[in-house]
Design a protein around this motif. Structure first.
Motif, PDB file in Angstrom:
ATOM      1  N   VAL A 197       7.751  -4.973   9.085  1.00 38.41           N
ATOM      2  CA  VAL A 197       8.578  -5.500  10.169  1.00 38.41           C
ATOM      3  C   VAL A 197       9.094  -6.880   9.748  1.00 38.41           C
ATOM      4  O   VAL A 197       8.326  -7.694   9.234  1.00 38.41           O
ATOM      5  N   SER A 198      10.368  -7.126   9.979  1.00 40.48           N
ATOM      6  CA  SER A 198      10.967  -8.421   9.634  1.00 40.48           C
ATOM      7  C   SER A 198      10.891  -9.376  10.815  1.00 40.48           C
ATOM      8  O   SER A 198      10.943  -8.959  11.974  1.00 40.48           O
ATOM      9  N   MET A 199      10.811 -10.666  10.497  1.00 44.03           N
ATOM     10  CA  MET A 199      10.769 -11.710  11.519  1.00 44.03           C
ATOM     11  C   MET A 199      11.382 -12.978  10.946  1.00 44.03           C
ATOM     12  O   MET A 199      11.292 -13.232   9.742  1.00 44.03           O
ATOM     13  N   VAL A 253      12.715 -19.651   8.484  1.00 42.49           N
ATOM     14  CA  VAL A 253      11.815 -18.919   7.603  1.00 42.49           C
ATOM     15  C   VAL A 253      11.990 -17.416   7.836  1.00 42.49           C
ATOM     16  O   VAL A 253      12.003 -16.954   8.974  1.00 42.49           O
ATOM     17  N   VAL A 254      12.129 -16.669   6.742  1.00 40.22           N
ATOM     18  CA  VAL A 254      12.313 -15.222   6.811  1.00 40.22           C
ATOM     19  C   VAL A 254      11.065 -14.553   6.242  1.00 40.22           C
ATOM     20  O   VAL A 254      10.660 -14.859   5.118  1.00 40.22           O
ATOM     21  N   LEU A 255      10.452 -13.672   7.026  1.00 41.10           N
ATOM     22  CA  LEU A 255       9.237 -13.023   6.567  1.00 41.10           C
ATOM     23  C   LEU A 255       9.191 -11.556   6.954  1.00 41.10           C
ATOM     24  O   LEU A 255       9.978 -11.100   7.787  1.00 41.10           O
ATOM     25  N   VAL A 256       8.274 -10.846   6.337  1.00 42.48           N
ATOM     26  CA  VAL A 256       8.006  -9.440   6.633  1.00 42.48           C
ATOM     27  C   VAL A 256       6.492  -9.305   6.767  1.00 42.48           C
ATOM     28  O   VAL A 256       5.741  -9.900   5.998  1.00 42.48           O
ATOM     29  N   TYR A 257       6.062  -8.530   7.757  1.00 47.37           N
ATOM     30  CA  TYR A 257       4.627  -8.276   7.916  1.00 47.37           C
ATOM     31  C   TYR A 257       4.410  -6.791   8.180  1.00 47.37           C
ATOM     32  O   TYR A 257       5.322  -6.075   8.587  1.00 47.37           O
ATOM     33  N   VAL A 258       3.198  -6.354   7.927  1.00 45.42           N
ATOM     34  CA  VAL A 258       2.822  -4.973   8.211  1.00 45.42           C
ATOM     35  C   VAL A 258       2.312  -4.941   9.639  1.00 45.42           C
ATOM     36  O   VAL A 258       1.344  -5.629   9.972  1.00 45.42           O
ATOM     37  N   GLY A 288      -2.798  -2.311   7.566  1.00 41.25           N
ATOM     38  CA  GLY A 288      -2.292  -1.831   6.293  1.00 41.25           C
ATOM     39  C   GLY A 288      -1.877  -2.999   5.421  1.00 41.25           C
ATOM     40  O   GLY A 288      -1.970  -4.162   5.827  1.00 41.25           O
ATOM     41  N   THR A 289      -1.423  -2.683   4.221  1.00 36.90           N
ATOM     42  CA  THR A 289      -0.967  -3.704   3.280  1.00 36.90           C
ATOM     43  C   THR A 289       0.389  -3.278   2.727  1.00 36.90           C
ATOM     44  O   THR A 289       0.945  -2.247   3.108  1.00 36.90           O
ATOM     45  N   PHE A 290       0.885  -4.051   1.786  1.00 43.22           N
ATOM     46  CA  PHE A 290       2.136  -3.749   1.112  1.00 43.22           C
ATOM     47  C   PHE A 290       1.925  -2.839  -0.105  1.00 43.22           C
ATOM     48  O   PHE A 290       2.819  -2.692  -0.919  1.00 43.22           O
ATOM     49  N   ALA A 291       0.750  -2.211  -0.234  1.00 43.43           N
ATOM     50  CA  ALA A 291       0.451  -1.382  -1.410  1.00 43.43           C
ATOM     51  C   ALA A 291       1.482  -0.273  -1.616  1.00 43.43           C
ATOM     52  O   ALA A 291       1.836   0.040  -2.745  1.00 43.43           O
ATOM     53  N   LYS A 309      -3.314  -6.257  -1.325  1.00 44.20           N
ATOM     54  CA  LYS A 309      -4.118  -7.152  -0.490  1.00 44.20           C
ATOM     55  C   LYS A 309      -3.278  -7.862   0.566  1.00 44.20           C
ATOM     56  O   LYS A 309      -3.801  -8.391   1.528  1.00 44.20           O
ATOM     57  N   ILE A 310      -1.976  -7.877   0.389  1.00 42.99           N
ATOM     58  CA  ILE A 310      -1.077  -8.665   1.245  1.00 42.99           C
ATOM     59  C   ILE A 310      -0.615  -7.839   2.440  1.00 42.99           C
ATOM     60  O   ILE A 310      -0.241  -6.680   2.298  1.00 42.99           O
TER      61      ILE A 310
END
Length: 183
Positions: free
Chosen positions: A41-43, A98-103, A111-114, A143-144
């Motif tokens: 998800v973007s934020m 700031v532009v970010l993405v999270y699970v 979950g992670t970005f695996a 891990k992220i």
């Protein structure tokens, strides 16, 4: 078009003096899975000069698709997400965006970005002419679960972009702590 690496900066408005709207395109690919799959998800967080979020209403994400004054808004889906930033309408109190993405843990559990591949952020003008691109390195993705892709920030009367790719292993709680949010 400028290709960026983590930690690099680019002068957006100094090199593009007519730039009044920047489009941020964010994309990724998901490895198909038969089981549960992470939901990125973007934020966007609008921060003051101190680096803290101006308020919880200065978050732009799926439940709040525009900033209070309308200078930052989710716009299209030609990339996974597109965010329009009307640079001349961003309040003076905003020092960086700031532009970010999270699970999202609420969609399919933690979950992670695996299973997430080819994460990128690009900045384009209002004609979709790509000005810069940051392809996020694939380090420790298993891990992220949250990542700051980059930030637009004020500098010498204009706007610059910094590529980051800063990952978090404790998700939104770490983002909330860093930016003083009540998520």
């Amino acid at each position: 078009m400028v290709s960026m690496v983590a930690g690099s900066n680019a002068a957006l408005t100094a090199e593009n003096p007519d730039l009044d709207t920047a489009m941020i395109g964010i994309g990724w690919e998901l490895v198909p899975s038969r089981g549960s799959q992470s939901e990125p998800v973007s934020m966007v967080i609008m921060c003051g000069q101190d680096g803290r979020a101006l308020s919880d209403s200065h978050l732009v994400f799926f439940n709040q698709i525009a900033s209070p004054e309308g200078s930052v808004a989710f716009a299209g889906t030609e990339d996974r997400e597109q965010i329009d930033i009307q640079l001349n309408r961003v309040p003076e109190s905003v020092g960086k965006i700031v532009v970010l993405v999270y699970v999202d843990p609420d969609v399919r559990g933690p979950g992670t970005f695996a299973a997430v591949r080819n994460v990128y952020l690009r900045v384009a003008d209002n004609r979709d002419r790509e000005l810069l691109r940051f392809n996020v390195p694939r380090e420790n993705m298993d891990k992220i679960n949250a990542m700051i892709l980059g930030e637009l920030y004020r500098h010498a009367g204009g706007w610059k972009f910094r590529a980051l790719g800063q990952g978090y292993e404790t998700g939104l709680s770490a983002i909330a702590a860093d930016f003083k949010l009540k998520l």
